[in-house]
Design a protein around this motif. Sequence first.
Motif, PDB file in Angstrom:
ATOM      1  N   SER A 131      28.814  35.995  42.033  1.00 41.82           N
ATOM      2  CA  SER A 131      27.889  37.105  42.297  1.00 41.82           C
ATOM      3  C   SER A 131      26.962  36.853  43.482  1.00 41.82           C
ATOM      4  O   SER A 131      25.948  37.529  43.621  1.00 41.82           O
ATOM      5  N   HIS A 132      27.296  35.870  44.327  1.00 42.50           N
ATOM      6  CA  HIS A 132      26.432  35.592  45.478  1.00 42.50           C
ATOM      7  C   HIS A 132      26.398  36.760  46.454  1.00 42.50           C
ATOM      8  O   HIS A 132      25.336  37.132  46.971  1.00 42.50           O
ATOM      9  N   LEU A 133      27.555  37.361  46.722  1.00 41.32           N
ATOM     10  CA  LEU A 133      27.596  38.504  47.621  1.00 41.32           C
ATOM     11  C   LEU A 133      26.823  39.687  47.050  1.00 41.32           C
ATOM     12  O   LEU A 133      26.204  40.460  47.792  1.00 41.32           O
ATOM     13  N   GLN A 134      26.868  39.832  45.735  1.00 42.97           N
ATOM     14  CA  GLN A 134      26.169  40.952  45.108  1.00 42.97           C
ATOM     15  C   GLN A 134      24.653  40.757  45.163  1.00 42.97           C
ATOM     16  O   GLN A 134      23.899  41.734  45.245  1.00 42.97           O
ATOM     17  N   LEU A 135      24.210  39.509  45.112  1.00 48.10           N
ATOM     18  CA  LEU A 135      22.787  39.234  45.296  1.00 48.10           C
ATOM     19  C   LEU A 135      22.370  39.579  46.721  1.00 48.10           C
ATOM     20  O   LEU A 135      21.299  40.167  46.950  1.00 48.10           O
ATOM     21  N   ALA A 136      23.217  39.232  47.688  1.00 49.45           N
ATOM     22  CA  ALA A 136      22.959  39.629  49.075  1.00 49.45           C
ATOM     23  C   ALA A 136      23.005  41.145  49.218  1.00 49.45           C
ATOM     24  O   ALA A 136      22.230  41.729  49.990  1.00 49.45           O
ATOM     25  N   SER A 137      23.887  41.785  48.454  1.00 54.85           N
ATOM     26  CA  SER A 137      23.968  43.243  48.471  1.00 54.85           C
ATOM     27  C   SER A 137      22.654  43.872  48.030  1.00 54.85           C
ATOM     28  O   SER A 137      22.189  44.851  48.618  1.00 54.85           O
ATOM     29  N   SER A 153      25.828  46.716  52.131  1.00 56.70           N
ATOM     30  CA  SER A 153      25.469  46.493  50.736  1.00 56.70           C
ATOM     31  C   SER A 153      26.503  47.106  49.793  1.00 56.70           C
ATOM     32  O   SER A 153      26.904  46.491  48.806  1.00 56.70           O
ATOM     33  N   GLY A 154      26.951  48.319  50.130  1.00 55.82           N
ATOM     34  CA  GLY A 154      27.980  48.954  49.309  1.00 55.82           C
ATOM     35  C   GLY A 154      29.290  48.191  49.330  1.00 55.82           C
ATOM     36  O   GLY A 154      29.956  48.043  48.296  1.00 55.82           O
ATOM     37  N   THR A 155      29.665  47.677  50.500  1.00 55.44           N
ATOM     38  CA  THR A 155      30.902  46.891  50.614  1.00 55.44           C
ATOM     39  C   THR A 155      30.830  45.629  49.769  1.00 55.44           C
ATOM     40  O   THR A 155      31.794  45.274  49.069  1.00 55.44           O
ATOM     41  N   PHE A 156      29.696  44.947  49.813  1.00 51.68           N
ATOM     42  CA  PHE A 156      29.535  43.723  49.027  1.00 51.68           C
ATOM     43  C   PHE A 156      29.580  44.022  47.528  1.00 51.68           C
ATOM     44  O   PHE A 156      30.177  43.260  46.755  1.00 51.68           O
ATOM     45  N   SER A 157      28.941  45.098  47.109  1.00 51.38           N
ATOM     46  CA  SER A 157      28.946  45.440  45.681  1.00 51.38           C
ATOM     47  C   SER A 157      30.346  45.800  45.195  1.00 51.38           C
ATOM     48  O   SER A 157      30.763  45.405  44.106  1.00 51.38           O
ATOM     49  N   LEU A 158      31.074  46.561  46.010  1.00 52.08           N
ATOM     50  CA  LEU A 158      32.419  46.980  45.613  1.00 52.08           C
ATOM     51  C   LEU A 158      33.418  45.823  45.629  1.00 52.08           C
ATOM     52  O   LEU A 158      34.480  45.919  45.010  1.00 52.08           O
ATOM     53  N   SER A 159      33.087  44.733  46.319  1.00 49.83           N
ATOM     54  CA  SER A 159      34.010  43.601  46.410  1.00 49.83           C
ATOM     55  C   SER A 159      33.894  42.651  45.217  1.00 49.83           C
ATOM     56  O   SER A 159      34.605  41.639  45.172  1.00 49.83           O
ATOM     57  N   TYR A 160      33.039  42.956  44.251  1.00 45.84           N
ATOM     58  CA  TYR A 160      32.848  42.036  43.131  1.00 45.84           C
ATOM     59  C   TYR A 160      34.118  41.941  42.283  1.00 45.84           C
ATOM     60  O   TYR A 160      34.762  42.948  41.986  1.00 45.84           O
ATOM     61  N   ARG A 161      34.450  40.717  41.896  1.00 45.48           N
ATOM     62  CA  ARG A 161      35.581  40.466  41.008  1.00 45.48           C
ATOM     63  C   ARG A 161      35.107  39.627  39.831  1.00 45.48           C
ATOM     64  O   ARG A 161      34.559  38.538  40.021  1.00 45.48           O
ATOM     65  N   PHE A 162      35.335  40.117  38.639  1.00 45.95           N
ATOM     66  CA  PHE A 162      34.903  39.405  37.441  1.00 45.95           C
ATOM     67  C   PHE A 162      35.727  38.131  37.304  1.00 45.95           C
ATOM     68  O   PHE A 162      36.943  38.142  37.522  1.00 45.95           O
ATOM     69  N   PRO A 163      35.086  36.997  36.952  1.00 38.46           N
ATOM     70  CA  PRO A 163      35.835  35.723  36.836  1.00 38.46           C
ATOM     71  C   PRO A 163      36.899  35.792  35.761  1.00 38.46           C
ATOM     72  O   PRO A 163      36.637  36.188  34.626  1.00 38.46           O
ATOM     73  N   VAL A 164      38.133  35.404  36.108  1.00 39.68           N
ATOM     74  CA  VAL A 164      39.260  35.491  35.162  1.00 39.68           C
ATOM     75  C   VAL A 164      39.150  34.437  34.075  1.00 39.68           C
ATOM     76  O   VAL A 164      39.843  34.531  33.064  1.00 39.68           O
ATOM     77  N   THR A 165      38.295  33.447  34.243  1.00 42.10           N
ATOM     78  CA  THR A 165      38.173  32.395  33.226  1.00 42.10           C
ATOM     79  C   THR A 165      37.367  32.847  32.040  1.00 42.10           C
ATOM     80  O   THR A 165      37.294  32.151  31.043  1.00 42.10           O
ATOM     81  N   THR A 166      36.747  34.045  32.150  1.00 43.64           N
ATOM     82  CA  THR A 166      35.911  34.549  31.070  1.00 43.64           C
ATOM     83  C   THR A 166      36.724  35.409  30.149  1.00 43.64           C
ATOM     84  O   THR A 166      37.444  36.296  30.572  1.00 43.64           O
ATOM     85  N   ASN A 167      36.596  35.143  28.884  1.00 41.17           N
ATOM     86  CA  ASN A 167      37.282  35.963  27.877  1.00 41.17           C
ATOM     87  C   ASN A 167      36.373  37.110  27.503  1.00 41.17           C
ATOM     88  O   ASN A 167      35.233  36.917  27.128  1.00 41.17           O
ATOM     89  N   THR A 168      36.841  38.338  27.593  1.00 40.95           N
ATOM     90  CA  THR A 168      36.047  39.507  27.222  1.00 40.95           C
ATOM     91  C   THR A 168      36.683  40.157  26.021  1.00 40.95           C
ATOM     92  O   THR A 168      37.113  41.227  26.034  1.00 40.95           O
TER      93      THR A 168
END
Length: 248
Positions: free
Chosen positions: A46-52, A233-248
């Motif tokens: 989420s580093h890019l999203q914080l910058a976003s 900011s919109g580009t950074f937010s839309l680029s977020y990918r949830f970590p695949v190591t997390t079980n939801t």
Amino acid sequence: MGPRNDLYLSDGSISFYSFQSTPLWLHGKAHGRAGPYTMNSLIATSHLQLASFALGTIGWILCTVSMGLVEWRVWHVDNTTIISSGIAWVGIWKVCFISYNHVSPGYEEQFCHKFSGYDSSIPGEIYAAQGLLVIAMVTGLLGLTATIYALRNISMGISRKTSITRFFLVGGCFYVCAGLCVLIPVSHNFYSVTHNQSIAFPPSYLMPSSPVAQEAGAAIPIGIIAAILLLLSGTFSLSYRFPVTTNT
């Protein structure tokens, strides 16, 4: 962690109890919160999203500043009878100029005429610019709200995918919308300045129909920077990918 055996003494008898210990990170999962490993994964992605969020905040502030400025187009006029300084400022909400008339010698007064209501003599692009910038301010604020909520879920260790990814996606769409709504009126005004286009103001505005020359005011570069920051900011937010190591 394997099974644990405990020894208990009761009424002179010896009893053994065996039970399986639950890892601490599973306790967090049971309550919808991430364990240490998952928490680190959420933060790392989420580093890019914080910058976003930072870029979106600055862009939204600059959008609000440019919307309130009158210096969108700076007109240079040759008739200084009324416009004593020979310079008039054309904004999206009002026009202003300096005049020495009707004041004591050595003093000056700034006259402004607001675009109130809908005046058919005023070009429609001025009212369109007003509406687009209001939309940009509202959608930018909604984008900030959605981003704050998603970052808040990450900081609290809430590992539900929909509580994070969906709000970053919504926030990114709002940022892009805000950036485009700023870019359109800014680009149009910059084009009008470079081609020295005129505006047929009604006589009550005391403005000439066309300037001798004109230049871009402070609001245009501020608006350009605001649009760029909001789109990034919109580009950074839309680029977020949830970590695949997390079980939801």
